[in-house]
Design an enzyme around this catalytic site. Structure first.
Site, PDB file in Angstrom:
ATOM      1  N   PHE A 134      19.333 -49.695   2.274  1.00  0.00           N
ATOM      2  CA  PHE A 134      20.228 -48.657   2.792  1.00  0.00           C
ATOM      3  C   PHE A 134      19.458 -47.355   2.905  1.00  0.00           C
ATOM      4  O   PHE A 134      18.850 -46.894   1.941  1.00  0.00           O
ATOM      5  CB  PHE A 134      21.443 -48.448   1.886  1.00  0.00           C
ATOM      6  N   ASP A 153      11.984 -44.480  -0.364  1.00  0.00           N
ATOM      7  CA  ASP A 153      13.264 -43.777  -0.254  1.00  0.00           C
ATOM      8  C   ASP A 153      13.842 -43.619  -1.665  1.00  0.00           C
ATOM      9  O   ASP A 153      14.393 -44.552  -2.240  1.00  0.00           O
ATOM     10  CB  ASP A 153      14.223 -44.567   0.648  1.00  0.00           C
ATOM     11  N   LYS A 170      20.550 -37.349  -3.152  1.00  0.00           N
ATOM     12  CA  LYS A 170      21.740 -37.431  -4.024  1.00  0.00           C
ATOM     13  C   LYS A 170      21.699 -36.555  -5.283  1.00  0.00           C
ATOM     14  O   LYS A 170      22.430 -35.587  -5.376  1.00  0.00           O
ATOM     15  CB  LYS A 170      22.007 -38.889  -4.391  1.00  0.00           C
TER      16      LYS A 170
HETATM   17  C1  LIG Z   1      22.797 -42.560  -0.014  1.00  0.00           C
HETATM   18  C2  LIG Z   1      21.464 -42.963   0.485  1.00  0.00           C
HETATM   19  C3  LIG Z   1      20.961 -42.501   1.715  1.00  0.00           C
HETATM   20  C4  LIG Z   1      21.798 -41.651   2.641  1.00  0.00           C
HETATM   21  O1  LIG Z   1      22.104 -40.420   2.073  1.00  0.00           O
HETATM   22  P1  LIG Z   1      23.284 -39.526   2.721  1.00  0.00           P
HETATM   23  O2  LIG Z   1      23.199 -38.250   1.933  1.00  0.00           O
HETATM   24  O3  LIG Z   1      24.551 -40.280   2.533  1.00  0.00           O
HETATM   25  O4  LIG Z   1      22.958 -39.314   4.134  1.00  0.00           O
HETATM   26  C5  LIG Z   1      19.685 -42.857   2.068  1.00  0.00           C
HETATM   27  N1  LIG Z   1      18.924 -43.625   1.280  1.00  0.00           N
HETATM   28  C6  LIG Z   1      19.363 -44.101   0.095  1.00  0.00           C
HETATM   29  C7  LIG Z   1      18.462 -44.921  -0.753  1.00  0.00           C
HETATM   30  C8  LIG Z   1      20.650 -43.795  -0.345  1.00  0.00           C
HETATM   31  O5  LIG Z   1      21.111 -44.289  -1.490  1.00  0.00           O
END
Ligand SMILES: *Cc1c(COP(=O)(O)O)cnc(C)c1O
Length: 403
Positions: free
Chosen positions: A145, A230, A259
């Protein structure tokens, strides 16, 4: 908490109201939250919940932490906003702090995880054009994700999030997670980078193996590929180190944060090593990215996390939580697995009961998250107490007993 009502008393059925106005694009829990303090949040009926979801994994210092509240108030009265057309102090302080405490050398601030991913991909693509014979393809993992813009859903590994929205941008290939041979087979002359989450959070809390991450790093080195990690969900102490990559003994070329970085204010960042520093003026921009309000909060969050040794505390609390959850695993056959790193953990069930478990937990005052039909994710604030961990595990056990 517990202050008198501050909303229009004529309008009390908030969820019915919401149904009239919003796109039906989010599946929400049937609660309306109005207050929060530490690990506890309160709904519009005054009912309290332990928040082991955090949005997901956003409120790293818990709700309304004094460090966050003070950083907002001070900056709001000093200089709430200016863009990257000028220099502002909190942005520079946050940049320095992140760079000095990571293996990365350059940073750009944005407003979300998706934007961080988008920026990281643009940076990598330009690197490919200028330094790698036009290579452009990024190898991503199934079940990954990376956010919700068109490019981010394309990089992600969930078909349902992208298929309705085609045509999708080209240049992404997917391979099974934790499978180095699959990455080797997918590598071609067009390959520019490998992009992974150290722990696949939204995918269900699947942890990358240590050997896998080291093999991926070695493969990227041998082939001149960028390793993009990420860390939007795993970063800022969540897994028991400031950055999860530290736990693998490797260094990424590019990484993303969001986050937990602002503990509730919208901020993201992408960072890179000096050899990927290919942006020139005009290559990227953001009206709100790096604004003084959010960078001042993030600066104070990261500073507090470092000064109070929060990542090490998370490692200890994470082990405690794992141990408590393993106890549940031993006592209840519906639980088939407990996994995670630090305070990002999941309980796996033998069937698709996670939503039912989650709703029953909610009844009993615990907000968790049915991250998959058969998996419950727990991501409490990094400041959670052992007593709160105990309480949450007790609620989950009570719920499982009654199923
Ligand atoms: C939540 C998340 C995203 C996206 O972040 P948003 O602030 O919702 O755009 C991207 N990568 C990872 C690993 C995430 O958990």
């Amino acid at each position: 908490m517990g202050s008198e009502l501050w909303w229009d008393e004529q309008m009390t059925d908030w969820q019915a109201e919401a149904g009239k106005y919003f796109f039906n694009s989010n599946k929400r829990l049937p609660i309306t939250l109005v207050e929060g303090l530490g690990t506890v949040v309160v709904d519009d009926n005054g009912k309290q919940y332990l928040d082991f979801f955090g949005g997901p994994a956003v409120t790293s210092l818990g709700h309304s932490h004094p460090v966050v509240v003070q950083a907002i108030a001070e900056q709001a009265s000093k200089l709430l906003y200016y863009s990257n057309a000028v220099y502002t102090v909190p942005q520079i302080q946050l940049a320095k702090l992140l760079i000095e405490n990571s293996c990365l050398d350059r940073v750009y601030f944005c407003n979300s995880g998706t934007e961080a991913i988008e920026g990281a991909i643009k940076l990598a693509r330009k690197f490919g054009k200028e330094r790698k014979d036009g290579a452009y393809e990024i190898i991503c993992a199934d079940n990954a994700f990376h956010g919700r813009t068109l490019t981010a859903v394309t990089a992600g590994g969930t078909a349902r999030y992208k298929e309705p929205f085609g045509p999708l941008p080209p240049g992404f290939v997917h391979v099974p997670f934790n499978d180095i041979d699959a990455i080797k087979q997918a590598t071609s002359d067009d390959t520019l980078a490998v992009m992974l989450e150290p722990v696949q959070g939204e995918g269900g809390v699947w942890v990358a193996d240590e050997a896998y991450m080291q093999d991926v790093r070695a493969w990227c080195d041998e082939n001149g590929l960028l390793l993009i990690l990420d860390e939007v969900q795993t970063g800022i102490g969540r897994c028991g180190a400031l950055f999860a990559y530290e736990l693998y003994g490797i260094e990424p070329d590019v990484t993303t944060l969001a986050k937990g970085l602002g503990s509730g204010v919208p901020i993201g960042a992408f960072m890179a090593k000096e050899h990927v520093n290919v942006f020139t003026p005009g290559d990227h921009g953001s009206t709100y990215g790096g604004n003084p309000l959010c960078t001042n909060v993030a600066y104070n969050v990261v500073k507090y996390a470092l000064e109070s040794d929060l990542p090490a505390q998370v490692a200890r609390k994470g082990e405690y939580l794992t141990q408590r959850l393993r106890g549940l695993h031993d006592r209840h056959s519906v639980i088939t697995d407990v996994r995670g790193k630090g305070l990002l953990q999941a309980v796996q069930f033998d069937s698709d009961i996670a939503e039912a478990v989650n709703l029953a937990c909610l009844e009993r005052g615990l907000i968790a998250n049915n991250v998959r039909p058969n998996a419950l994710r727990l991501a409490p604030p990094l400041t959670v107490s052992d007593e709160e961990l105990d309480k949450a595990v007790e609620i989950i056990e009570t719920v499982i007993r009654q199923l």
